[in-house]
Design a protein around this motif. Structure first.
Motif, mmCIF file in Angstrom:
data_model
loop_
_atom_site.group_PDB
_atom_site.id
_atom_site.type_symbol
_atom_site.label_atom_id
_atom_site.label_comp_id
_atom_site.label_asym_id
_atom_site.label_seq_id
_atom_site.Cartn_x
_atom_site.Cartn_y
_atom_site.Cartn_z
ATOM 1 N N CYS A 130 14.452 -10.309 -1.451
ATOM 2 C CA CYS A 130 14.612 -9.486 -0.415
ATOM 3 C C CYS A 130 15.882 -9.788 0.486
ATOM 4 O O CYS A 130 16.650 -8.821 0.578
ATOM 5 C CB CYS A 130 13.401 -8.893 0.198
ATOM 6 S SG CYS A 130 12.314 -7.974 -0.646
ATOM 7 N N GLU A 131 15.708 -10.939 0.817
ATOM 8 C CA GLU A 131 16.629 -11.646 2.004
ATOM 9 C C GLU A 131 18.089 -11.612 1.337
ATOM 10 O O GLU A 131 18.916 -11.631 1.950
ATOM 11 C CB GLU A 131 16.155 -12.983 2.464
ATOM 12 C CG GLU A 131 14.959 -12.576 3.182
ATOM 13 C CD GLU A 131 14.025 -13.989 3.724
ATOM 14 O OE1 GLU A 131 14.447 -15.001 3.294
ATOM 15 O OE2 GLU A 131 13.432 -13.662 4.669
ATOM 16 N N THR A 156 19.952 -0.403 -0.742
ATOM 17 C CA THR A 156 19.534 -1.432 -1.907
ATOM 18 C C THR A 156 17.966 -1.463 -1.967
ATOM 19 O O THR A 156 17.134 -1.914 -1.081
ATOM 20 C CB THR A 156 19.907 -2.918 -1.476
ATOM 21 O OG1 THR A 156 21.292 -2.932 -1.175
ATOM 22 C CG2 THR A 156 19.655 -4.004 -2.504
ATOM 23 N N ILE A 157 17.444 -1.108 -3.169
ATOM 24 C CA ILE A 157 16.296 -0.999 -3.356
ATOM 25 C C ILE A 157 15.740 -2.177 -4.587
ATOM 26 O O ILE A 157 16.268 -2.236 -5.474
ATOM 27 C CB ILE A 157 15.710 0.449 -3.885
ATOM 28 C CG1 ILE A 157 16.094 1.400 -3.195
ATOM 29 C CG2 ILE A 157 14.429 0.544 -4.333
ATOM 30 C CD1 ILE A 157 15.974 2.920 -3.476
ATOM 31 N N LEU A 158 14.754 -2.815 -4.020
ATOM 32 C CA LEU A 158 14.171 -3.812 -4.930
ATOM 33 C C LEU A 158 12.968 -3.446 -5.865
ATOM 34 O O LEU A 158 12.038 -2.955 -5.175
ATOM 35 C CB LEU A 158 13.986 -5.271 -4.425
ATOM 36 C CG LEU A 158 13.586 -6.475 -5.245
ATOM 37 C CD1 LEU A 158 14.073 -7.625 -4.433
ATOM 38 C CD2 LEU A 158 11.972 -6.460 -5.196
ATOM 39 N N HIS A 170 2.854 -8.188 4.719
ATOM 40 C CA HIS A 170 3.222 -8.960 6.024
ATOM 41 C C HIS A 170 4.224 -9.916 5.929
ATOM 42 O O HIS A 170 4.527 -10.213 7.058
ATOM 43 C CB HIS A 170 1.700 -9.621 6.161
ATOM 44 C CG HIS A 170 0.631 -8.682 6.350
ATOM 45 N ND1 HIS A 170 0.384 -7.855 7.724
ATOM 46 C CD2 HIS A 170 -0.634 -8.506 5.670
ATOM 47 C CE1 HIS A 170 -0.755 -7.207 7.233
ATOM 48 N NE2 HIS A 170 -1.427 -7.508 6.264
ATOM 49 N N ALA A 171 4.789 -10.106 4.617
ATOM 50 C CA ALA A 171 5.711 -11.144 4.426
ATOM 51 C C ALA A 171 7.086 -10.728 4.628
ATOM 52 O O ALA A 171 7.936 -11.492 5.453
ATOM 53 C CB ALA A 171 5.616 -11.827 3.076
ATOM 54 N N VAL A 172 7.350 -9.510 4.327
ATOM 55 C CA VAL A 172 8.812 -8.717 4.432
ATOM 56 C C VAL A 172 8.717 -7.874 5.766
ATOM 57 O O VAL A 172 7.625 -7.297 6.175
ATOM 58 C CB VAL A 172 9.068 -8.063 3.006
ATOM 59 C CG1 VAL A 172 9.003 -8.921 2.073
ATOM 60 C CG2 VAL A 172 8.185 -7.023 2.947
ATOM 61 N N LYS A 173 10.030 -7.671 6.045
ATOM 62 C CA LYS A 173 10.292 -6.930 7.282
ATOM 63 C C LYS A 173 10.966 -5.444 7.064
ATOM 64 O O LYS A 173 11.688 -4.932 7.747
ATOM 65 C CB LYS A 173 11.211 -7.472 8.550
ATOM 66 C CG LYS A 173 10.400 -9.015 8.764
ATOM 67 C CD LYS A 173 11.134 -9.736 9.865
ATOM 68 C CE LYS A 173 10.470 -10.875 10.382
ATOM 69 N NZ LYS A 173 11.213 -11.588 11.431
ATOM 70 N N ILE A 174 10.661 -5.177 5.782
ATOM 71 C CA ILE A 174 11.217 -3.836 5.465
ATOM 72 C C ILE A 174 9.922 -3.017 4.915
ATOM 73 O O ILE A 174 8.887 -3.543 4.509
ATOM 74 C CB ILE A 174 12.145 -4.173 4.106
ATOM 75 C CG1 ILE A 174 11.625 -4.788 3.014
ATOM 76 C CG2 ILE A 174 13.464 -4.686 4.732
ATOM 77 C CD1 ILE A 174 12.541 -4.866 1.666
#
Length: 624
Positions: free
Chosen positions: A582-583, A493-495, A614-618
């Motif tokens: 994203c989540e 899944t790509i945003l 820094h906010a996302v973990k992907i």
């Protein structure tokens, strides 16, 4: 050299200044000039002024020789720093981490940070006093105003190392011009000035002032700083090039530190010719000196120039303190943090104690805080000097550039003199604290701390000789052998973050690189209309409706290419909204476009990409 390349001191400016390679020796000399001027400001900071004023007002020109001796000591120690940085390619903090045990290094790091905070405290107070004297600004407000220069260093660093050095040289020149004008007003007796360079100590009080002058002259953070700053020059690692670099850096240090000596000597001469000559033998406070200069010399310019020089000295010194803090943190802890955060922490460590003392006790304790800052600096100095001499004496690491027996003898002699005199100064101050305190528990704590420092000093001296251990690798990153490499996971899944600008073309182009059979796409655009900003929630205003229609067009285009596409609008805060999407969709990869602006435009238009990382973990793919 491998370790030095993996963990470079002041990495953002390491070897950023090219050295002139032509035949002109003068141009080559100029390319090396700069680092020592950043060092020299530490030798003329507001913390030194009190001892210079006290020495001149009490004993006239008698203690000028002490200033000269201190300058010679400083020149030798700073030349050892340049030798370490140029030959080893490491700064003093990095070398300490390599040799000393982990827990011992942590204590040395804490002491180094305390010294930097103490130096910054003196500079904050000096600038606040200068603003108070010149403009009548309250001391407390002056301390708070000094917080604003936090952002000056960040701006100067962006301009490059040479411009930062030029800025410091400009401040030093202005300070020198102020005191040159002061000498014109004071008209000192030149014969007596020359006689002041003959070594003599009238009494024990003069000895105490002499100790204070030496203790306030050599700054521990300068030893860390200089060993790193010389690495900003890009030189060849050949014996001839290293020898040439050592020679030019020594000339740089000689000129810069002699300028600092002249400034300190000018303060002492001013106090001697104005105060001592007129029977004012107890002038040590900066405020007293300012007030008495005008009445004694009969000129309004004399005190104003004194205050201007005080502000300039505080401003220039604070820049070098921040750089030193960056060096000791990276060297001891292998920790790199944001320059802004580093600056804020350093300044807060100085401002918070100053504000608390001023609020509780008032302006009358500012002079005592200045003295306290110098005591803290004195306590730390030996812990920087002793390891430095160890490292430059090591023939195994320094090779042909290890210092010889004569230089080694004088170095250890200076280290012994500095250690004894500084500990004498600390002992006198601690004894005064113990006598003033009635609380037994606090007294025991102070004595225990003093004994702990003494034990640490002995360990610092003995460890490299007796308890040698295998050097610790200085890699900031994990060793290559420790890394495990696996085949990259596919992105299901790509945003795609869209902003309806030209960067969308690049974002969509990146998405088209993925096989439609292997992934699905999520399109997101963030609405930031006035109504959304006001309400902070979803909106169905004209902008939101038009944005939704445009996202649908993107979705229809990608659907024709065979992609499974979903889309939605986010509202108000770009980073939070994209993170939420994203989540929500379980995204494996985020693709964003580069906004194409930096610096002031980041402040005006906002900056998303760096915050998103820094906010996302992907993984985040930045389409440029």
């Amino acid at each position: 050299m491998k370790d030095a390349q993996q963990h470079r001191s002041l990495d953002d400016v390491h070897e950023s200044v090219p050295v002139h390679q032509g035949k002109s020796k003068f141009k080559r000399l100029l390319s090396f000039f700069g680092p020592a001027y950043l060092i020299s400001v530490g030798y003329m900071d507001p913390g030194n002024w009190a001892t210079d004023l006290a020495g001149g007002s009490q004993f006239g020109y008698t203690l000028l020789w002490v200033l000269l001796m201190s300058n010679i000591m400083a020149l030798l120690l700073q030349s050892l720093c340049t030798r370490l940085g140029i030959v080893r390619g490491k700064d003093l903090a990095q070398c300490n981490r390599e040799i000393y045990p982990k827990r011992m290094n942590f204590v040395l790091y804490v002491l180094a940070e305390l010294a930097i905070a103490a130096c910054d405290l003196a500079e904050v107070l000096g600038m606040a006093i200068g603003l108070n004297l010149l403009f009548g600004i309250d001391i407390l407000w002056g301390v708070l105003i000094s917080f604003a220069d936090t952002f000056l260093l960040l701006y100067l660093q962006r301009l490059g190392m040479r411009k930062l050095e030029l800025f410091i040289v400009g401040l030093i020149s202005l300070i020198g011009m102020c005191f040159l004008a002061e000498m014109f007003f004071a008209k000192p007796n030149l014969v007596e000035v020359v006689q002041g360079f003959v070594p003599t100590l009238p009494n024990t009080a003069a000895l105490y002032i002499a100790i204070g002058i030496i203790g306030a002259t050599v700054m521990p953070h300068n030893l860390y700083l200089h060993s790193a700053l010389v690495q900003t020059r890009k030189i060849e690692k050949t014996p001839a090039a290293i020898k040439r670099a050592l020679k030019y850096n020594f000339l740089d240090s000689t000129i810069a530190l002699n300028i600092a000596f002249l400034v300190n000597a000018a303060i002492l001469i001013l106090a001697a010719s104005v105060f001592h000559k007129n029977g004012m033998h107890d002038v040590a406070e900066l405020q007293d000196a300012y007030r008495l200069l005008g009445t004694t010399l009969g000129s309004d310019w004399a005190p104003k120039l004194f205050a201007v020089a005080l502000i300039l000295a505080g401003q220039s010194s604070t820049i070098t303190g921040t750089l030193a803090g960056q060096i000791v943190m990276e060297g001891y802890l292998r920790l790199r943090i944001s320059p802004l955060l580093r600056r804020l922490l350093t300044r807060l460590l100085a401002i918070v104690p100053a504000v608390i003392v001023i609020l509780v006790f008032g302006d009358k304790e500012v002079g005592q805080m200045l003295i306290f800052s110098q005591v803290l600096l004195s306590m730390q100095l030996a812990f920087a000097v002793i390891p430095l001499i160890h490292f430059v004496s090591d023939k195994e690491k320094m090779g042909a550039f290890a210092i010889g027996p004569v230089v080694k003898f004088f170095s250890w002699t200076i280290a012994a003199v500095i250690a004894v005199l500084n500990f004498q100064l600390v002992f006198e101050e601690v004894r005064g604290w113990l006598q003033a305190l009635d609380n037994l528990a606090v007294q025991v704590l102070i004595v225990a701390a003093a004994l702990g420092l003494l034990f640490l000093l002995i360990m610092t001296l003995v460890y490299p000789w007796v308890l040698k251990r295998k050097p610790t690798r200085l890699d900031v990153h994990s060793a290559f052998e420790e890394l495990q490499f696996n085949a990259a996971a596919s992105f299901r899944t790509i945003l795609l973050a869209l902003d309806f600008s030209k960067s969308d073309e690049k974002v969509i182009s990146q998405a088209l690189q993925f096989d439609p059979k292997d992934c699905s796409l999520v399109l997101v655009h963030i609405v930031e209309s006035a109504s959304v900003k006001y309400s902070g929630e979803h909106s169905n205003d004209l902008e939101a409706r038009e944005d939704l229609a445009r996202v649908e067009k993107y979705a229809d285009f990608l659907a024709t290419k065979g992609y499974d596409v979903r889309f939605e609008l986010g509202f108000n805060n770009r980073v939070k909204a994209i993170k939420k999407s994203c989540e929500k969709y379980g995204v494996d990869l985020l693709v964003v476009g580069s906004h194409g602006h930096a610096g002031l435009k980041d402040i005006i238009f906002g900056e998303t990409v760096n915050k998103l990382r820094h906010a996302v973990k992907i993984p985040v793919l930045i389409a440029q």
